[in-house]
Structures are given as structure tokens and as C-alpha cells.
Design an enzyme around this catalytic site. Structure first.
Site, PDB file in Angstrom:
ATOM      1  N   LYS A 264       0.856  -1.190   0.000  1.00 31.34           N
ATOM      2  CA  LYS A 264       0.000   0.000   0.000  1.00 31.34           C
ATOM      3  C   LYS A 264       0.891   1.237   0.000  1.00 31.34           C
ATOM      4  CE  LYS A 264      -3.151   2.698   2.970  1.00 31.34           C
ATOM      5  NZ  LYS A 264      -4.018   2.743   4.178  1.00 31.34           N
ATOM      6  N   LYS A 276      -9.946  13.211   7.878  1.00 30.73           N
ATOM      7  CA  LYS A 276      -9.472  12.811   9.204  1.00 30.73           C
ATOM      8  C   LYS A 276      -9.422  14.028  10.117  1.00 30.73           C
ATOM      9  CE  LYS A 276      -6.421   8.958   7.944  1.00 30.73           C
ATOM     10  NZ  LYS A 276      -7.108   7.921   8.732  1.00 30.73           N
ATOM     11  N   ASP A 287       1.696   6.511   5.519  1.00 30.74           N
ATOM     12  CA  ASP A 287       0.714   5.559   4.994  1.00 30.74           C
ATOM     13  C   ASP A 287       1.206   4.844   3.729  1.00 30.74           C
ATOM     14  OD1 ASP A 287      -1.665   4.311   5.550  1.00 30.74           O
ATOM     15  OD2 ASP A 287      -2.894   5.715   4.397  1.00 30.74           O
ATOM     16  N   ARG A 350      -7.681  -0.368   1.031  1.00 28.78           N
ATOM     17  CA  ARG A 350      -8.260  -1.562   0.387  1.00 28.78           C
ATOM     18  C   ARG A 350      -8.663  -1.266  -1.050  1.00 28.78           C
ATOM     19  NH1 ARG A 350     -12.641  -1.736   5.119  1.00 28.78           N
ATOM     20  NH2 ARG A 350     -10.890  -0.663   6.126  1.00 28.78           N
TER      21      ARG A 350
HETATM   22  N1  BES Z   1      -4.135   4.670   6.903  1.00 25.13           N
HETATM   23  C1  BES Z   1      -5.299   4.479   7.674  1.00 25.13           C
HETATM   24  C2  BES Z   1      -5.090   3.498   8.830  1.00 25.13           C
HETATM   25  C3  BES Z   1      -4.277   4.020   9.963  1.00 25.13           C
HETATM   26  C4  BES Z   1      -4.796   4.972  10.824  1.00 25.13           C
HETATM   27  C5  BES Z   1      -3.032   3.523  10.200  1.00 25.13           C
HETATM   28  C6  BES Z   1      -4.046   5.417  11.889  1.00 25.13           C
HETATM   29  C7  BES Z   1      -2.287   3.957  11.280  1.00 25.13           C
HETATM   30  C8  BES Z   1      -2.799   4.931  12.116  1.00 25.13           C
HETATM   31  C9  BES Z   1      -6.424   3.930   6.803  1.00 25.13           C
HETATM   32  O1  BES Z   1      -6.444   4.385   5.505  1.00 25.13           O
HETATM   33  C10 BES Z   1      -7.701   4.351   7.435  1.00 25.13           C
HETATM   34  O2  BES Z   1      -7.953   5.513   7.475  1.00 25.13           O
HETATM   35  N2  BES Z   1      -8.469   3.389   7.934  1.00 25.13           N
HETATM   36  C11 BES Z   1      -9.689   3.672   8.583  1.00 25.13           C
HETATM   37  C12 BES Z   1     -10.711   2.674   8.129  1.00 25.13           C
HETATM   38  C13 BES Z   1     -12.106   3.012   8.554  1.00 25.13           C
HETATM   39  C14 BES Z   1     -12.583   4.257   7.850  1.00 25.13           C
HETATM   40  C15 BES Z   1     -12.993   1.843   8.223  1.00 25.13           C
HETATM   41  C16 BES Z   1      -9.440   3.573  10.089  1.00 25.13           C
HETATM   42  O3  BES Z   1      -8.685   2.702  10.506  1.00 25.13           O
HETATM   43  O4  BES Z   1      -9.978   4.389  10.818  1.00 25.13           O
HETATM   44 ZN    ZN Z   2      -4.669   4.971   4.718  1.00 21.26          ZN
HETATM   45 MN    MN Z   3      -7.500   6.196   5.330  1.00 23.08          MN
END
Ligand code: BES
Ligand code: ZN
Ligand code: MN
Length: 506
Positions: A264, A276, A287, A350
Site C-alpha cells: 500500500k 481525518k 501511509d 483496500r
Molecule cells: N491509513 C489508515 C489506517 C491508519 C490509521 C493507520 C491510523 C495507522 C494509524 C487507513 O487508511 C484508514 O484511514 N483506515 C480507517 C478505516 C475506517 C474508515 C474503516 C481507520 O482505521 O480508521
Molecule cells: Zn490509509
Molecule cells: Mn484512510
């Protein structure tokens, strides 16, 4: 900086610093006893002042009767307490001394007491990797550069009979360490420098250095041609063009099925329209750490020159809000033909991975492993020590867990299954891109599983381990380059007769 293996008697080693082991209760190691004998009891006189705890050091000058300029008495802890964690403490403490004194060379002569590891290959490989990690300093975007590294040679002293194996060990160890350094450097670079285009340039530069490696970069129009509208939807709001970076390494026979690594590579994740919150958002430059670990592992692979075929696929985009950005509720068609309702634009990892995984099919892979900073939920589940592992294949999962153990870069398996798949049902498309608040790491993997039915696949969620958030230690860790390298090393063992300790020729 050069790693070396020395076999001379410790008393004869001409070095700026000889690092010798001491256990609690003043118990000197065999090498320390040799020095003690030559020095007329210098060390045994002082041994009581050292409590022998792992990583505790005592610096001694002018030890008589030996050729080394200095001695560091290094605590290694009680025998029953020695693990790879205490081993790392010992190496870190030794490197701390070496750096503080700005030494140009040093020798670790620990008589293998730095851990209880009976596999000499692994012990010295870890020493090499961990020593090397202590030498990395990020200064690329600072106007004041870090001091030039004084250290030119770092040696491990072993017995003559072990020298050959130890040489293999430092060769693999430094190859892995170089991959880790690359992964850390890419992770640490800011989002305005490390863009999808930048990542593609790094992959092309690696190609130029290795005959067996060919890098191809698919541009947005080519991805559209292939129907990768899920991947493309993520970069829609960004001025940075998305890239699919494909690195093909041909070290094996023509017909050998390749092992595929998928990374990724979101070079910055704002969340998109599902923006966010502001706190710590800068950390979303990390990321792309999945991509960085895949690129790092490819670099290590070319250096180890393993006789296998490997393909790395990096799915790279920048996730930004804009008037062109994908909106919640938008529906896209993936390369596989399945449609996705994007209920949350922050579940973008994803969306890029699914098309990269479908693309992997054309290589008829032996195995596919994807690596991603995919879910915050993985941090809740496993914290910052262990990566999440999810797989559709028990054999591959077990072998990756074992690789992580061997490499001291550990993962823990979580389940995927029908019952979780239902959380991804959508009224308007084949799948939703989020599965609700429960089991976020599992539903993310379940999403990917819909695109991996044609091969043995495993997913590593490195959200908790890819970087450190704390103060001075803030920065990329390079995980899981060691795990990936060990996974690839094990594929060599598969095809060949077992050799002692390490499984490949140099
Ligand atoms: N890159 C993030 C995941 C992440 C967040 C990794 C904080 C490390 C620290 C990913 O793209 C993301 O935002 N995931 C969301 C998914 C949710 C919207 C279902 C998450 O984990 O909040
Ligand atoms: Zn992400
Ligand atoms: Mn994200």
C-alpha cells in the site's frame, strides 16, 4: 561501513574498542577471562562494580597486556533471561558507546552470550541488522546535516570453525539492513517529496542497479485501460498522479512461479472527503510504509541475489479532498468487475490494494503477500509490537508467522470468514468498503479476500508497527522488511537441500 568477522584471539585484536560480555555477580565471559589473565586481573578486580544487566556498560582504558585500545564490559543479563529483546538491548548499548566515542572501528566479542540463540547464523544476522539500524539518522530535509559517520568497520569475533557461516550471516544481515534503511528513509520523507511519482523513481533506480530486476510503471491512462477504477478513485482528488509500480525480479528458472509482494503506497492519507481529524494527521505521510517495506525487501533481495522469482507491486496514490475527489456513496467498478460502494473515503487502502491484487493474477503467483498500514483497529487489537496477519491459506500463514519469529519481526494471525464478510454487504453495490466499527482489521482483510480467491494470499496489517510516534524516536521503523526477507529466504530453502543455518549460496 563494513561488517567483518574476526577469528583472532581477543587479546591480539587491534581495535579501538573490544566489547566483552559480563553476566550478573561479576561473572566474566570466556573472552573476558582471557583478557583478565593477560592483564593481571584488571577485569576481575573491577567486575564487582558491574551488575551485569543487559545493556549496562563499563568503559575501561589502558587495560594492560592486550592490543585493544579500550574495553567495554557489556552486561548481558542472567542466562535464563536472555532473549532477542535483551540481545537488541546489548547491541544498541554497544552502538551507543561506539557513536558517543566516535570510534572508527570496534569488535563485539561476546562469546554468543548476547542471547540464548543456538542458531549462530541468526544471532549474528540479528546483531548485524540491529547494529546497522543504530547508524541510521534522518537528515535529508534538515539544512544541518548529521555528522559524517566515523565508524568504518564493525566486527564480530567468532571461532575459526564458525567463520564461514558468520560471513554468510553478515552478508544477509547487511542486505536486510539496507532494505530496512531504504524503507525507513522512504517512510520518513514528507508527503510533498515522497509522492507516487517519487516512489516510482526509486523503483526505477533499483532496476538500473540490478540486471535481474525490471521495473515497469503503469500510468493512470493504462490503469483505466485495465479497469482499475477502484485504485484510480483514491487519487481522484489529488494533483499527484497515481502509479502502479511493478518490479519483476528474475533470479530463478524461467518457469518458476513468482512470489508476489504487494504494498500500500498512499503517500499521504487525509481521509479524502471523509476527512481525518487534525491531530497527528502529519503521521499519515507514513501511509506508504507497506510500499516502502516491499521496495526495501526488493532491494535486500537483489543484494542477496536469491535464486527465485519475485514480483513486487506497489499501488500508490495520494488521498486528498477536492471538488474532484470521490464522495461517500460513490460506486466504482474494480478491475475484477466487482462494484464497490465507497461509504468512507478514508478506507482507501483496500481500494488501491484490491486492483493491485487482481493485477497479481497475471503472474500466476506461488504466493501473494500484501503489506499495508491498513487499519487503526489493528493498533487497538495488537498495539505497536506485532503486525496483524490474515490469510486464506493456512500453510502460507504458518510460514509467515515462522518467518516473523525467525526474523524477530513478529506477526499474529487474526481470522477471516463468512460471518465477517456479511458486514460488507451493500444495498447499492457488490461490496461496501467499510464493515462498521466491529473487527475493523478483519473486515478490511475480508474486503481484500474477495480479490484473492485465485491464489494463496496473506495480508500483513502494519498500522501499529510501521512507525514510532514518540518524541525523539518518532519515525519509520522499516518493519516488516526482515519478515519479508525471511519469507523470501525460506522460498529458497523450499527448492533446495537444507544447508546449515542459511539456505542459499553467495
Ligand atoms: N491509513 C489508515 C489506517 C491508519 C490509521 C493507520 C491510523 C495507522 C494509524 C487507513 O487508511 C484508514 O484511514 N483506515 C480507517 C478505516 C475506517 C474508515 C474503516 C481507520 O482505521 O480508521
Ligand atoms: Zn490509509
Ligand atoms: Mn484512510
Amino acid at each position: 561501513m563494513q561488517f567483518e568477522i574476526f577469528t583472532d584471539a581477543v587479546t591480539d585484536l587491534e581495535t579501538e574498542c573490544l566489547i566483552l560480555a559480563i553476566a550478573p555477580e561479576g561473572k566474566l565471559s570466556p573472552s573476558a577471562l582471557e583478557v583478565d589473565a593477560k592483564s593481571g586481573g584488571y577485569l576481575s578486580d573491577i567486575a564487582a562494580d558491574h551488575n551485569g544487566k543487559a545493556g549496562e556498560t563499563l568503559l575501561l582504558h589502558k587495560v594492560p597486556g592486550i592490543k585493544a585500545k579500550r574495553v567495554v564490559l557489556m552486561g548481558v543479563g542472567k542466562q535464563e533471561d536472555r532473549t532477542d529483546r535483551t540481545q537488541r538491548k546489548v547491541i544498541v548499548a554497544g552502538m551507543g558507546q561506539i557513536k558517543a566515542l566516535k570510534l572508527s572501528n570496534a569488535v563485539f566479542a561476546l562469546d554468543h552470550m548476547e542471547s540464548n540463540d543456538e542458531d549462530l547464523y541468526r544471532q549474528i544476522r540479528h546483531n548485524t541488522e540491529w547494529a546497522s539500524a543504530e547508524l541510521y539518522q534522518y537528515d535529508t530535509t534538515k539544512s544541518k546535516k548529521a555528522d559524517e559517520l566515523a565508524l568504518e568497520s564493525l566486527a564480530f569475533r567468532v571461532d575459526e570453525a564458525d567463520a564461514e557461516l558468520a560471513e554468510y550471516s553478515i552478508a544477509d544481515g547487511s542486505a536486510i539492513a539496507n532494505g530496512v534503511t531504504t524503507a525507513r528513509e522512504l517512510g520518513n520523507l514528507p508527503g510533498n517529496i515522497c509522492t507516487p511519482t517519487y516512489l516510482s523513481e526509486i523503483a526505477i533506480a533499483l532496476d538500473a542497479e540490478c540486471d535481474k530486476l525490471t521495473t515497469t510503471v503503469l500510468e493512470e491512462d493504462e490503469m483505466a485501460e485495465l479497469g482499475m477504477f477502484s485504485l484510480l478513485s483514491v487519487g481522484e482528488g489529488s494533483i499527484q498522479p497515481s502509479k502502479l509500480i511493478v518490479m519483476e525480479y528474475k533470479g530463478g528458472e524461467e518457469g518458476d512461479k513468482p512470489h508476489v509482494l504487494v504494498g500500500k503506497g498512499i503517500t499521504f492519507d487525509t481521509g479524502g472527503i471523509s476527512l481525518k481529524p487534525g491531530a497527528k494527521m502529519d503521521e499519515m505521510k507514513f501511509d506508504m510504509c507497506g510500499a516502502a517495506s516491499v521496495i526495501g525487501a526488493m532491494e535486500s533481495l537483489t543484494e542477496m541475489a536469491l535464486p527465485i522469482n519475485v514480483v513486487a507491486i506497489v499501488a500508490s496514490a495520494e488521498n486528498m479532498p477536492s471538488s474532484k475527489a470521490t464522495k461517500p456513496g460513490d460506486i466504482v467498478t474494480t478491475m475484477s468487475g466487482q462494484t464497490v460502494e465507497i461509504l468512507n473515503t478514508d478506507a482507501e487502502g483496500r481500494l488501491v490494494l484490491c486492483d493491485a491484487l487482481t493485477y497479481a493474477e497475471r503472474f500466476e503467483p506461488a504466493t501473494v503477500v500484501d503489506v499495508a498500514t491498513l487499519t487503526g483497529a489493528c493498533i487497538v487489537a495488537l498495539g505497536h509490537h506485532t503486525a496483524g496477519l490474515l490469510s486464506n491459506n493456512d500453510e502460507l500463514a504458518d510460514s509467515l508467522l515462522a518467518a516473523g519469529d525467525f526474523a524477530a519481526d513478529r506477526a499474529w494471525r487474526l481470522p477471516i470468514g463468512e460471518e465477517y464478510q456479511e458486514q460488507l454487504d451493500s444495498n447499492f453495490a457488490d461490496i461496501a468498503n467499510i464493515g462498521g466499527p466491529a473487527a475493523g482489521t478483519i473486515t478490511a482483510a475480508c474486503f481484500l479476500a474477495r480479490f484473492t480467491e485465485k491464489f494463496a494470499w496473506a495480508h500483513l496489517d502494519i498500522a501499529g508497527v510501521a512507525w514510532n510516534s514518540n518524541g525523539k524516536a518518532k519515525g519509520s521503523t522499516g518493519r516488516c522488511v526482515p519478515l519479508l526477507c525471511q519469507h523470501l529466504l525460506n522460498q529458497v530453502d523450499e527448492g533446495e537441500e537444507e544447508q546449515e543455518g542459511c539456505g542459499h549460496d553467495h
